[in-house]
Write an enzyme that holds these catalytic residues in place. Structure first.
Site, PDB file in Angstrom:
ATOM      1  N   CYS A  58       0.854  -1.188   0.000  1.00  0.00           N
ATOM      2  CA  CYS A  58       0.000   0.000   0.000  1.00  0.00           C
ATOM      3  C   CYS A  58       0.891   1.239   0.000  1.00  0.00           C
ATOM      4  O   CYS A  58       2.020   1.213   0.511  1.00  0.00           O
ATOM      5  CB  CYS A  58      -0.889  -0.034   1.240  1.00  0.00           C
ATOM      6  N   HIS A  59       0.354   2.324  -0.509  1.00  0.00           N
ATOM      7  CA  HIS A  59       1.141   3.570  -0.529  1.00  0.00           C
ATOM      8  C   HIS A  59       1.550   3.991   0.886  1.00  0.00           C
ATOM      9  O   HIS A  59       2.589   4.627   1.077  1.00  0.00           O
ATOM     10  CB  HIS A  59       0.319   4.689  -1.189  1.00  0.00           C
ATOM     11  N   THR A  60       0.750   3.616   1.891  1.00  0.00           N
ATOM     12  CA  THR A  60       1.086   4.006   3.266  1.00  0.00           C
ATOM     13  C   THR A  60       2.387   3.340   3.734  1.00  0.00           C
ATOM     14  O   THR A  60       3.149   3.938   4.504  1.00  0.00           O
ATOM     15  CB  THR A  60      -0.090   3.677   4.216  1.00  0.00           C
ATOM     16  N   CYS A  71     -11.367   1.939  16.920  1.00  0.00           N
ATOM     17  CA  CYS A  71     -11.176   1.273  18.214  1.00  0.00           C
ATOM     18  C   CYS A  71      -9.908   1.819  18.871  1.00  0.00           C
ATOM     19  O   CYS A  71      -8.865   1.929  18.228  1.00  0.00           O
ATOM     20  CB  CYS A  71     -11.024  -0.228  17.974  1.00  0.00           C
ATOM     21  N   CYS A 109     -12.417  -4.180  19.263  1.00  0.00           N
ATOM     22  CA  CYS A 109     -12.465  -4.899  20.542  1.00  0.00           C
ATOM     23  C   CYS A 109     -13.898  -5.096  21.019  1.00  0.00           C
ATOM     24  O   CYS A 109     -14.185  -5.966  21.830  1.00  0.00           O
ATOM     25  CB  CYS A 109     -11.648  -4.174  21.606  1.00  0.00           C
ATOM     26  N   CYS A 146     -15.619   1.761  20.340  1.00  0.00           N
ATOM     27  CA  CYS A 146     -16.428   0.666  19.781  1.00  0.00           C
ATOM     28  C   CYS A 146     -17.870   0.755  20.285  1.00  0.00           C
ATOM     29  O   CYS A 146     -18.815   0.600  19.513  1.00  0.00           O
ATOM     30  CB  CYS A 146     -15.832  -0.685  20.153  1.00  0.00           C
ATOM     31  N   HIS A 160       0.725  -4.103   5.979  1.00  0.00           N
ATOM     32  CA  HIS A 160      -0.529  -4.116   6.757  1.00  0.00           C
ATOM     33  C   HIS A 160      -1.697  -4.604   5.921  1.00  0.00           C
ATOM     34  O   HIS A 160      -2.839  -4.361   6.281  1.00  0.00           O
ATOM     35  CB  HIS A 160      -0.794  -2.708   7.302  1.00  0.00           C
ATOM     36  N   GLU A 161      -1.418  -5.257   4.774  1.00  0.00           N
ATOM     37  CA  GLU A 161      -2.508  -5.655   3.871  1.00  0.00           C
ATOM     38  C   GLU A 161      -2.367  -7.161   3.590  1.00  0.00           C
ATOM     39  O   GLU A 161      -2.049  -7.568   2.481  1.00  0.00           O
ATOM     40  CB  GLU A 161      -2.393  -4.825   2.575  1.00  0.00           C
ATOM     41  N   ARG A 180      -4.496   1.334  20.509  1.00  0.00           N
ATOM     42  CA  ARG A 180      -3.923   2.302  19.575  1.00  0.00           C
ATOM     43  C   ARG A 180      -2.585   2.871  20.058  1.00  0.00           C
ATOM     44  O   ARG A 180      -1.669   3.123  19.267  1.00  0.00           O
ATOM     45  CB  ARG A 180      -4.932   3.431  19.300  1.00  0.00           C
ATOM     46  N   ARG A 223      -1.949  -2.515  -7.711  1.00  0.00           N
ATOM     47  CA  ARG A 223      -1.563  -3.220  -6.499  1.00  0.00           C
ATOM     48  C   ARG A 223      -0.587  -4.327  -6.847  1.00  0.00           C
ATOM     49  O   ARG A 223      -0.836  -5.124  -7.769  1.00  0.00           O
ATOM     50  CB  ARG A 223      -2.759  -3.872  -5.827  1.00  0.00           C
ATOM     51  N   CYS A 281      -6.643  -3.654   3.416  1.00  0.00           N
ATOM     52  CA  CYS A 281      -6.566  -2.184   3.417  1.00  0.00           C
ATOM     53  C   CYS A 281      -7.303  -1.581   2.218  1.00  0.00           C
ATOM     54  O   CYS A 281      -8.382  -1.043   2.367  1.00  0.00           O
ATOM     55  CB  CYS A 281      -5.126  -1.670   3.478  1.00  0.00           C
ATOM     56  N   CYS A 301     -14.328  -0.998  23.997  1.00  0.00           N
ATOM     57  CA  CYS A 301     -13.807   0.325  24.362  1.00  0.00           C
ATOM     58  C   CYS A 301     -14.875   1.393  24.110  1.00  0.00           C
ATOM     59  O   CYS A 301     -15.903   1.138  23.485  1.00  0.00           O
ATOM     60  CB  CYS A 301     -12.533   0.648  23.578  1.00  0.00           C
TER      61      CYS A 301
HETATM   62  N1  LIG Z   1      -7.313   6.760   5.194  1.00  0.00           N
HETATM   63  C1  LIG Z   1      -6.987   5.491   5.062  1.00  0.00           C
HETATM   64  O1  LIG Z   1      -7.499   4.615   5.786  1.00  0.00           O
HETATM   65  C2  LIG Z   1      -6.025   5.080   4.034  1.00  0.00           C
HETATM   66  C3  LIG Z   1      -5.262   6.015   3.363  1.00  0.00           C
HETATM   67  N2  LIG Z   1      -4.393   5.631   2.387  1.00  0.00           N
HETATM   68  C4  LIG Z   1      -3.693   6.703   1.682  1.00  0.00           C
HETATM   69  O2  LIG Z   1      -4.389   6.919   0.447  1.00  0.00           O
HETATM   70  C5  LIG Z   1      -3.488   7.485  -0.509  1.00  0.00           C
HETATM   71  C6  LIG Z   1      -3.564   6.685  -1.806  1.00  0.00           C
HETATM   72  O3  LIG Z   1      -3.042   5.387  -1.622  1.00  0.00           O
HETATM   73  P1  LIG Z   1      -2.873   4.403  -2.890  1.00  0.00           P
HETATM   74  O4  LIG Z   1      -4.077   4.467  -3.739  1.00  0.00           O
HETATM   75  O5  LIG Z   1      -2.377   3.116  -2.360  1.00  0.00           O
HETATM   76  O6  LIG Z   1      -1.692   5.158  -3.659  1.00  0.00           O
HETATM   77  P2  LIG Z   1      -1.266   5.018  -5.186  1.00  0.00           P
HETATM   78  O7  LIG Z   1       0.136   5.462  -5.268  1.00  0.00           O
HETATM   79  O8  LIG Z   1      -1.645   3.668  -5.691  1.00  0.00           O
HETATM   80  O9  LIG Z   1      -2.210   6.067  -5.951  1.00  0.00           O
HETATM   81  C7  LIG Z   1      -2.064   7.444  -5.906  1.00  0.00           C
HETATM   82  C8  LIG Z   1      -2.667   8.016  -7.208  1.00  0.00           C
HETATM   83  O10 LIG Z   1      -2.662   9.438  -7.107  1.00  0.00           O
HETATM   84  C9  LIG Z   1      -2.280   9.964  -8.360  1.00  0.00           C
HETATM   85  N3  LIG Z   1      -1.763  11.326  -8.169  1.00  0.00           N
HETATM   86  C10 LIG Z   1      -0.558  11.693  -7.650  1.00  0.00           C
HETATM   87  N4  LIG Z   1      -0.464  13.042  -7.659  1.00  0.00           N
HETATM   88  C11 LIG Z   1      -1.612  13.516  -8.200  1.00  0.00           C
HETATM   89  C12 LIG Z   1      -2.093  14.839  -8.492  1.00  0.00           C
HETATM   90  N5  LIG Z   1      -1.385  15.919  -8.224  1.00  0.00           N
HETATM   91  N6  LIG Z   1      -3.323  14.950  -9.043  1.00  0.00           N
HETATM   92  C13 LIG Z   1      -4.066  13.843  -9.329  1.00  0.00           C
HETATM   93  N7  LIG Z   1      -3.653  12.586  -9.105  1.00  0.00           N
HETATM   94  C14 LIG Z   1      -2.436  12.442  -8.531  1.00  0.00           C
HETATM   95  C15 LIG Z   1      -1.232   8.975  -8.860  1.00  0.00           C
HETATM   96  O11 LIG Z   1      -1.024   9.098 -10.265  1.00  0.00           O
HETATM   97  C16 LIG Z   1      -1.859   7.655  -8.459  1.00  0.00           C
HETATM   98  O12 LIG Z   1      -2.718   7.159  -9.466  1.00  0.00           O
HETATM   99  C17 LIG Z   1      -2.107   7.471   0.161  1.00  0.00           C
HETATM  100  O13 LIG Z   1      -1.902   8.749   0.745  1.00  0.00           O
HETATM  101  C18 LIG Z   1      -2.269   6.422   1.257  1.00  0.00           C
HETATM  102  O14 LIG Z   1      -1.348   6.611   2.298  1.00  0.00           O
HETATM  103  C19 LIG Z   1      -4.256   4.329   2.020  1.00  0.00           C
HETATM  104  C20 LIG Z   1      -4.968   3.361   2.651  1.00  0.00           C
HETATM  105  C21 LIG Z   1      -5.861   3.646   3.753  1.00  0.00           C
HETATM  106  N1  LIG Z   2       1.012   7.300  11.377  1.00  0.00           N
HETATM  107  C1  LIG Z   2       0.431   8.145  10.400  1.00  0.00           C
HETATM  108  C2  LIG Z   2      -1.063   7.888  10.323  1.00  0.00           C
HETATM  109  C3  LIG Z   2      -1.373   7.321   9.019  1.00  0.00           C
HETATM  110  C4  LIG Z   2      -2.862   7.100   8.887  1.00  0.00           C
HETATM  111  O1  LIG Z   2      -3.624   8.033   8.871  1.00  0.00           O
HETATM  112  N2  LIG Z   2      -3.252   5.847   8.774  1.00  0.00           N
HETATM  113  C5  LIG Z   2      -4.599   5.482   8.452  1.00  0.00           C
HETATM  114  C6  LIG Z   2      -4.571   4.228   7.716  1.00  0.00           C
HETATM  115  S1  LIG Z   2      -3.583   4.339   6.284  1.00  0.00           S
HETATM  116  C7  LIG Z   2      -3.574   2.811   5.682  1.00  0.00           C
HETATM  117  O2  LIG Z   2      -2.995   2.527   4.690  1.00  0.00           O
HETATM  118  C8  LIG Z   2      -5.442   5.254   9.682  1.00  0.00           C
HETATM  119  O3  LIG Z   2      -6.162   4.295   9.831  1.00  0.00           O
HETATM  120  N3  LIG Z   2      -5.415   6.187  10.566  1.00  0.00           N
HETATM  121  C9  LIG Z   2      -6.098   6.079  11.826  1.00  0.00           C
HETATM  122  C10 LIG Z   2      -5.120   5.790  12.931  1.00  0.00           C
HETATM  123  O4  LIG Z   2      -5.544   5.621  14.070  1.00  0.00           O
HETATM  124  O5  LIG Z   2      -3.912   5.736  12.626  1.00  0.00           O
HETATM  125  C11 LIG Z   2       0.670   9.606  10.657  1.00  0.00           C
HETATM  126  O6  LIG Z   2       0.764   9.958  11.820  1.00  0.00           O
HETATM  127  O7  LIG Z   2       0.734  10.323   9.660  1.00  0.00           O
HETATM  128 ZN   LIG Z   3      -2.960   0.748   3.443  1.00  0.00          ZN
HETATM  129 ZN   LIG Z   4     -12.574  -0.991  20.712  1.00  0.00          ZN
END
Ligand SMILES: NC(=O)C1=CN([C@@H]2O[C@H](COP(=O)(O)OP(=O)(O)OC[C@H]3O[C@@H](n4cnc5c(N)ncnc54)[C@H](O)[C@@H]3O)[C@@H](O)[C@H]2O)C=CC1
Ligand SMILES: N[C@@H](CCC(=O)N[C@@H](CSC=O)C(=O)NCC(=O)O)C(=O)O
Ligand SMILES: [Zn+2]
Ligand SMILES: [Zn+2]
Length: 371
Positions: free
Chosen positions: A40-42, A106, A92, A98, A62-63, A110, A366, A169, A95
């Site tokens: 994952c990008h993260t 949760c 859980c 939850c 994490h995936e 954390r 991916r 993820c 908490c």
């Molecule tokens: N909130 C959450 O729970 C989660 C957050 N993330 C975050 O989501 C984001 C995306 O992750 P992935 O899809 O795996 O990354 P990825 O690298 O597969 O995709 C990113 C996309 O953004 C595009 N991009 C880059 N700069 C751009 C711009 N200026 N304008 C338009 N498009 C642009 C790229 O061409 C690419 O297609 C990351 O920041 C990752 O850390 C990932 C998983 C969970």
């Molecule tokens: N440690 C990072 C936090 C990154 C972040 O926001 N993680 C997401 C999941 S990203 C998965 O690919 C998330 O679930 N956040 C909630 C949490 O409790 O972390 C930072 O501090 O930037």
């Molecule tokens: Zn992820």
């Molecule tokens: Zn919980």
């Protein structure tokens, strides 16, 4: 026991394949043999050194998906042989968070998770006698790992590991943000910034719930074809608008006033602002999914919110892992969602760094590592 892992010894350096030591599960913990993991990008973000919670040395990842091999004392919901998906957002069910029913975040473990440790404050991994940090409570870049029981979703045994690991993820984050966080209604207009492993799943979710118009925005023109396959109706490459191009104005014109729902799936605060401001006046909801580096901040004119736009965020798609992940695995097995076409590359662990190189070049959606 000795396990094989890709270790992040230092920020900004490639991962190194090593045999590391893993202690068995303690009370409430489970030993899992990881069969497959997505990149994952993260993971890349943390490896870069920009993550304030990024600790080194660590075993990232994490995936994943795998099989329970042993359980510690007091484990009641899982047994050896169960198929599972690790959860970086545990559930859980006890908490405050939850029990609130208002969030999936949760809080029970954390604090230690953010320090790269198990809930008892220690690490199960070590290398040459020195502890190695866990990562996001999962560390799936190792062929065996230990997790708390509350951080594992039990899934059906016929689901293929090399596909459903992505539900750990990307799939859940993207589809869940549409279904559980934004709650997009049928007939909506949706705009998705960033068409990578997350954004394409937002598109898939928007199509699932019956959005009428799904606009994808990406600077990589290769993303257009795959996004159309998943339901995108319009593609905008900001580069085509020229150096002073007004993406917000363009989207407002295209949607006759703004999108009902917008999603930022890149991790870029400039795009987060654009996503908010291209949401419809009066009711548009903009969901931040992308993770931005430490020190970055979002901004907009408060007037954008006064005039009815709402800015929200989503972690793990708002999904409650132990409850929702098994259902999403069922959707995949029942052909209700497409994962196969998003897994563009498979690699052995030894070539994991090539997977991150392809991610950086925009060549992969991916990559899955199979053990
Ligand atoms: N909130 C959450 O729970 C989660 C957050 N993330 C975050 O989501 C984001 C995306 O992750 P992935 O899809 O795996 O990354 P990825 O690298 O597969 O995709 C990113 C996309 O953004 C595009 N991009 C880059 N700069 C751009 C711009 N200026 N304008 C338009 N498009 C642009 C790229 O061409 C690419 O297609 C990351 O920041 C990752 O850390 C990932 C998983 C969970
Ligand atoms: N440690 C990072 C936090 C990154 C972040 O926001 N993680 C997401 C999941 S990203 C998965 O690919 C998330 O679930 N956040 C909630 C949490 O409790 O972390 C930072 O501090 O930037
Ligand atoms: Zn992820
Ligand atoms: Zn919980």
């Amino acid at each position: 026991m000795d396990v094989k892992a890709a270790v992040a010894f230092e920020a900004g350096k490639p991962l190194e394949i090593e045999n590391v030591q893993l202690e068995g599960p303690k009370a409430g913990e489970v030993l899992v043999e990881i069969k497959a993991t997505g990149l994952c990008h993260t993971d890349k973000y943390t490896l870069s050194g920009a993550d304030p919670e990024g600790l080194f040395p660590a075993i990232l990842g994490h995936e994943g998906a795998g099989i329970v091999r042993d359980v510690g004392p007091g484990v009641t919901h899982l047994k050896p042989g169960d198929h599972v998906i690790p959860l970086y957002t545990p559930e859980c069910r006890e908490c405050k968070s939850c029990l609130s029913r208002k969030t999936n975040l949760c809080t029970s473990i954390r604090a230690t998770q953010g320090k790269g440790l198990m809930p008892d404050g220690t690490s199960r991994f070590s290398f040459k006698g020195q502890p190695i940090h866990h990562y996001m409570g999962c560390s799936t870049f190792a062929n065996y790992t230990v997790l708390p029981e509350i951080a594992l979703a039990k899934i059906r045994p016929d689901a293929p590991f090399d596909k459903v690991c992505y539900i750990g993820c990307g799939v859940t984050t993207g589809i869940g943000a549409v279904l559980f966080t934004a709650k997009v209604e049928p007939g909506s207009t949706v705009a998705v910034f960033g068409l990578g492993g997350i954004g394409l799943n937002v598109i898939q979710g928007a199509k699932m719930v019956g959005a009428d118009r799904i606009i994808g925005i990406d600077i990589n023109p290769d993303r257009e074809a795959i996004a159309r396959k998943f339901g995108m109706t319009d593609f905008v490459n900001p580069k085509d608008l020229g150096p002073n191009g007004d993406i917000v104005g363009h989207l407002i014109e295209l949607t006759e006033g703004g999108a009902d729902y917008t999603f930022e799936c890149v991790g870029n605060p400039t795009l987060m602002r654009q996503a908010l401001e291209s949401a419809h006046r009066g009711w548009g909801v903009s969901t931040i999914i992308g993770v931005a580096s430490a020190g970055q901040e979002i901004s907009t004119r408060p007037f954008q919110l006064v005039t009815g736009r709402r800015w929200i965020g989503s972690a793990f798609g708002g999904a409650r892992g132990r409850t929702d992940v098994p259902k999403i695995v069922d959707w995949y097995m029942e052909h209700k969602i497409n994962i196969d076409d998003l897994i563009t590359h498979k690699l052995p662990l030894e070539q994991i760094n090539e997977g991150f190189d392809m991610m950086a070049k925009g060549e992969s959606i991916r990559t899955v590592v199979e053990y």
